[in-house]
Write an enzyme that holds these catalytic residues in place. Structure first.
Site, PDB file in Angstrom:
ATOM      1  N   GLU D  99       9.708  34.702  32.091  1.00  0.00           N
ATOM      2  CA  GLU D  99      11.145  35.219  32.532  1.00  0.00           C
ATOM      3  C   GLU D  99      10.699  35.528  34.060  1.00  0.00           C
ATOM      4  O   GLU D  99       9.877  36.324  34.274  1.00  0.00           O
ATOM      5  CB  GLU D  99      11.403  36.482  31.709  1.00  0.00           C
ATOM      6  CG  GLU D  99      12.526  37.083  32.319  1.00  0.00           C
ATOM      7  CD  GLU D  99      12.872  38.574  31.737  1.00  0.00           C
ATOM      8  OE1 GLU D  99      11.900  38.930  30.806  1.00  0.00           O
ATOM      9  OE2 GLU D  99      13.776  39.182  32.112  1.00  0.00           O
ATOM     10  N   LYS D 228       6.181  43.815  11.676  1.00  0.00           N
ATOM     11  CA  LYS D 228       7.125  42.678  12.139  1.00  0.00           C
ATOM     12  C   LYS D 228       8.535  43.031  11.926  1.00  0.00           C
ATOM     13  O   LYS D 228       9.441  41.936  11.943  1.00  0.00           O
ATOM     14  CB  LYS D 228       6.596  41.293  11.890  1.00  0.00           C
ATOM     15  CG  LYS D 228       5.312  41.319  12.293  1.00  0.00           C
ATOM     16  CD  LYS D 228       4.708  40.003  12.070  1.00  0.00           C
ATOM     17  CE  LYS D 228       3.359  39.911  12.377  1.00  0.00           C
ATOM     18  NZ  LYS D 228       2.364  38.606  11.811  1.00  0.00           N
ATOM     19  N   ASP D 303      -0.616  39.387  18.592  1.00  0.00           N
ATOM     20  CA  ASP D 303       0.495  38.711  17.692  1.00  0.00           C
ATOM     21  C   ASP D 303       1.833  38.834  18.106  1.00  0.00           C
ATOM     22  O   ASP D 303       2.048  40.030  18.351  1.00  0.00           O
ATOM     23  CB  ASP D 303       0.299  39.326  16.345  1.00  0.00           C
ATOM     24  CG  ASP D 303       1.273  38.523  14.900  1.00  0.00           C
ATOM     25  OD1 ASP D 303       1.968  38.093  15.538  1.00  0.00           O
ATOM     26  OD2 ASP D 303       0.414  38.506  13.982  1.00  0.00           O
ATOM     27  N   HIS D 398      26.500  53.450  49.103  1.00  0.00           N
ATOM     28  CA  HIS D 398      26.777  53.452  50.662  1.00  0.00           C
ATOM     29  C   HIS D 398      27.970  52.624  51.179  1.00  0.00           C
ATOM     30  O   HIS D 398      28.490  53.222  52.228  1.00  0.00           O
ATOM     31  CB  HIS D 398      25.382  53.298  51.213  1.00  0.00           C
ATOM     32  CG  HIS D 398      24.411  54.113  50.780  1.00  0.00           C
ATOM     33  ND1 HIS D 398      23.021  54.150  50.944  1.00  0.00           N
ATOM     34  CD2 HIS D 398      24.572  55.648  50.701  1.00  0.00           C
ATOM     35  CE1 HIS D 398      22.305  55.069  50.617  1.00  0.00           C
ATOM     36  NE2 HIS D 398      23.181  56.072  50.486  1.00  0.00           N
TER      37      HIS D 398
END
Lengths: 403, 403, 403, 403
Positions: D99, D228, D303, D398
């Site tokens: 990523e 998991k 894992d 801004h």
């Protein structure tokens, strides 16, 4: 009544505040005055609200700004035999509700359970919790506070129990999130639901924590308790009583009394209560346990807002060849037979119907008994509704075949 | 009374069943007979339960196996100005509870809100849901059923709406888990809470699904509805009314009336209601919204078991320099002003106090109004409790400085 | 190498920053320099990390501060026949993991599925979401913003889609909490996982919202998306692909290939995956779906952090007399066959093994196909583990009988 | 290569099974043969997959049906000073991801933390869990089993610990749902992630339970572990390490280095991570902790499927006048520095970069150290992303002013 009208006038004139009336009149008169005032201001007629059957002064601990009473229909279901840890014998269960068909449904379930010789029930865990939140400087300090707590459970117990004659501190479980430390105190509050007892005792323990550690109390409840919120911590760890009721019904009984089969009830339970609830992101894997919990709570003077936790229930159904096994496990059923609304007349009578009014012998056994009976009621409600769903399907299946 | 005693005898003799008494006597007599029977069997005295102030026959739609009434104290809080989508003007809110200090606490919050000129409230979503579960052969068939549903929403609407004069089908959302298909039907049920309306309408739509697709109905409720269970689907998507109330309080007002500061209230809310609830795995990010929901539900004839969903509320507090912003957003508040328990005398009177008894004009506006007022009550309860927590801390902080 | 050593020196001298090396050397040299530096600073040997088999410059879009490559073992399972909406035919599934026994387990399950003629799979929902959060003044303004959004979906679509060649806005769902408004935008991002596409498109739509309403954007992601967090909104509503795979296995097949019975597998699934997960407060009602999702994600270049959402899976098992029905429904499987890590060499090759590299025809079909195959892999993993649990129990049951 | 081609032929001829190749050739040849076969069957080119830099035989414990390696880019962030319970000093953190922008973002956060003198971190809880499920006859038997367990923790400990040299049983917590009993065993597994150790030890303890009570083991994992899966039990009670990292940044530092203000970051955190996650029904109250957890897990041989639990993190931000306090608390971070994927070459090197490869002294300290550093990485990621969101808003604010 003159007096009440006069009080109402004075409130309208801004001379008195609505909550000050008991300082100027007896409780009945004060309530009457408030009804008058509200009637004038809103145009409502409060005559039914005024026909309450308890002594307003006696309800002083239960309400402020009293105007009278709310009345709900009460009925009774049973009898049913319960083999419990505390419960033993036959019980009629009083239920208060405005939902038509609920008692009929529960009664049908109880009738099937009765035919099976009754239900078993056990309280498997007990502990009323209160979890204050403390501010610390950061994780280093948090860790130190947690270590202090773990090493000083005896001192915390001494502090907590100094405030109560009956309550016992069972456990203190610390949780850390950044610069917040939560301590979940769990108490055996015996026959009291125990929220107040736990709060006061925890308040005392908090002073010790503040004295001995750098932690500052931010709120006496930090929501890990967790009172009147739908929280996994209660569903997983329990709060109040964790209680299970179960029953095994012969296949013929299922077919004759519930009009369906063990297989059909199991399927309805799996697709609805297990898989459906899973998909819904639910903490309640049941059909309508909250209905029975709510109705029993209202009848027996429990805290209606704690129906929230009472809905943390899992229903299991298992076809066992010649029989059907059914169970309901309520993780966090918060009940008491002393204190709160249990002293009010209709509520006390309802507790008498169950034989559990006041403190039990041994202490805590009356609340255990109440929890077990409510669980049996919930079991009956589950069986009945699942059977109704399953049989409706069966009948439509039969129609299908007829086409 | 002879008649009642006779009925009780016949039940004890096994000659009649407990639920058959209304077939042999009027409702009052039947209830009296049941009280007699239960008194004999349990030794309880049911005289208070027998002093109910409604007509037993009128409660026939609300209860079976009636024995009388449960009475809870009712009080009133307010008045408070509400600027709502449906609500407008000043309201007194009737609350029924047995929890002492609740009304005082809510009233303190309302008083602060009143000083701030009242609260705003809006219903942001509305839809009563029912979600049947169907059995299919597998995922291939499930996909086909979902496609059929998506293409035939109009036919489903026609079927569903054929059963009701008022209800409108808003949406049908399909969910698939293996060989189960769940269809979540959402309805605008106007001023009715609408569970029955939604159930009947959905039942009709289910027949169409079964006729036109291979899907077989397993249960008319598949728990994705999700009624009376603590489920994320309700907290996220809403059920009944999604309603928010908010208020902005000047700093001085907070200090003078609530005895604390915007900063302290914000901190208590963050550590308790946000972070604490997060750590608890909760669906309720509030202090005690369920308390107000429960008390308002009991006073106004709502379904007490739906307090479960009413606890799906998020409280936010924001210090805004010179002021404090506070809000409560209840995701799934299920209320009605017609049907259910709303016709019972004390409940009807309570609705009259709010000016929302019966159907609204336009339809649905009374239930919207009720939802908005309850949300304002919950907001008051949150403000008051958070302020109490925050000020207790402040006072102890002051003591600390004094040392 | 001199050059790399020189760069490392300059970083150590404070002359260059670690992330600036690509400005002064090619990507390989920069990575080498960083390894040198880290080796000097930590004493570690990074020779294996330096033996990567991709072009460092090609990975520029995937990493910053590159030092080389991480290498995980990759294996393959299958082949298995898939009857999908997009998938069709036989597939080998590449998996990368460091967890021994995982591939053996999945392969055993696939082998059973293969013997049954393959699995079915369907994508039942598709939509990549992004949910910005806006600040408003309060609930009155929030309601107005929501109404504006509902009336201007077409304009929002136009704005959003102006930023993308492929993406389509499917839906905008508003959520209100006090003075925060969340808009959950859902897109069909075709063969891309689509998080970036959805973010950019939503950013454009947000400008329109800010221009036309009083709402101020606080964060482009308001966590109702919800990306890389375990959230009920994804488990309930789906994110990316909602996909189900299922299979029906003959009883003999279960007994011979899986060494157990349909009844035993169903029981293990019910007590573990349904009731156990219910009691755990879980959003994952499966045995180890995340294992297969993670290994497939790593092999095929998906985002490893999105394994979180990929674990929102429900496994169902149903004994159907002569057969066993098994399904896995993954609610939020976020996959793509273009973009992200899919272009890296080993990942691209793994996608080629599946025949789904790059854009599909029609667009989106490759990602659908990938989702379906992963779901079949997860199904195989579930079957295999459940069978192992069930048969271990059976064998110990047999031992019991032998005693 | 002839040999590999021959093996591939034999698989295609049905003479050998894909998983049997290691019985007929060395690991490299077997992997080559499988690549050949898959290339023939699918037309894919697997040359990059074949260029792995580890010894295939060494990976035998990590994979079956090996075809080669998956390669992900690895980079490094830091250095950052960590004041931990186990961690001490400066660290470079290796991260593997596909990523883009992730490392740049984390590095920006670390740079700010470094300027503030480093971060604090502490492991506040440690315990790897395994929770078998047993079948009993009903609640009466369940209660008896629970009582036996509570009275025999020492015997269970003896049994469990007989299987391990390092592991220690910390706790056994029973949970009852109808006729299912779940026992959640928690172990100190020292420097191992410990899932296997916990499973084997629990298996031994289960035999004792089966021998001494009427309970029958249904599954060694009953999903209350919960491995998991995204489960509240882990988020609330923890699993593996519960770890917090925090830092206090001066206001000027926030403004100069992060381009925004403490107030803006706090607001983004509250509306997004707290309120947004609350509304999403989430167990993850953070921005993207899973990103850092996943990237660190991939780099260091953890894992990948346990990223699921690693996402159970709460981020808090507090404006403290002249400074900003930021923390990340990960409830269930499951890490090890021995076993699993930690021995593979690139993973071992990454652990060496951190100085935590292999067993620590004292045992467990290396895994603690790893957990603390990952938490600091997650903290950096949170700070950086929140700042980016907040500053983007500021800049657009801004611009607004400039109009």
């Amino acid at each position: 009544m003159t007096d009440a009208a006069d009080l109402a006038d004075r409130v309208q004139d801004g001379d008195l505040r609505l909550y000050e009336l008991e300082e100027h009149a007896d409780h009945e008169t004060a309530a009457t005055a408030r009804r008058l005032l509200v009637e004038r201001e809103t145009g409502a007629d409060l005559s039914a609200v005024g026909q309450y059957a308890f002594d307003a002064a006696d309800a002083d601990a239960n309400i402020e700004n009293a105007i009278g009473g709310a009345q709900l229909p009460m009925g009774v279901v049973g009898p049913v035999e319960v083999d419990g840890g505390a419960a033993a014998g036959e019980y009629y269960l009083p239920l208060a509700t405005t939902e038509g068909a609920l008692l009929a449904s529960v009664n049908r379930g109880l009738s099937a359970i009765r035919s099976a010789g009754g239900a078993q029930a056990r309280v498997t865990k007990n502990g009323m919790t209160r979890a204050p939140v403390f501010r610390v400087q950061g994780i280093v300090e948090a860790k130190a506070v947690v270590e202090w707590v773990e090493e000083n459970v005896d001192r915390l117990r001494e502090a907590a129990e100094s405030t109560t004659n009956h309550g016992e501190l069972l456990d203190v479980e610390p949780y850390v999130v950044g610069d917040s430390v939560y301590l979940r105190f769990a108490y055996d509050t015996k026959d009291a639901m125990g929220m107040n007892m736990a709060t006061i005792a925890t308040g005392e323990a908090c002073e010790l924590v503040e004295d001995e550690t750098p932690a500052d109390l931010v709120a006496l409840s930090g929501n890990l308790c967790s009172d009147k919120k739908p929280a996994a911590i209660n569903a997983v760890q329990g709060r109040g009583r964790s209680v299970t009721a179960d029953v095994e019904l012969d296949r013929e009984l299922v077919e004759e009394r519930l009009g369906t089969t063990p297989e059909a009830i199991e399927e309805a339970n799996t697709r609805k209560n297990l898989v459906g609830s899973a998909k819904a992101g639910s903490l309640g894997f049941n059909a309508h346990a909250a209905n029975v919990v709510a109705a029993a709570f209202l009848a027996t003077g429990q805290d209606a807002a704690q129906v929230v936790e009472g809905s943390n229930a899992i229903t299991t159904i298992e076809e066992r060849g010649d029989s059907l096994y059914a169970s309901v496990s309520i993780a966090s059923l918060e009940v008491g037979t002393v204190g709160g609304g249990t002293k009010l007349p209709t509520q006390a009578e309802a507790l008498d119907v169950l034989g559990v009014r006041g403190g039990g012998d041994p202490a805590g056994s009356n609340a255990d008994e109440l929890a077990e009976i409510i669980a049996v009621g919930a079991l009956a409600g589950e069986l009945s509704l699942l059977a109704a769903l399953a049989s409706r399907h069966l009948s439509s299946a039969h129609e299908d075949l007829g086409r």
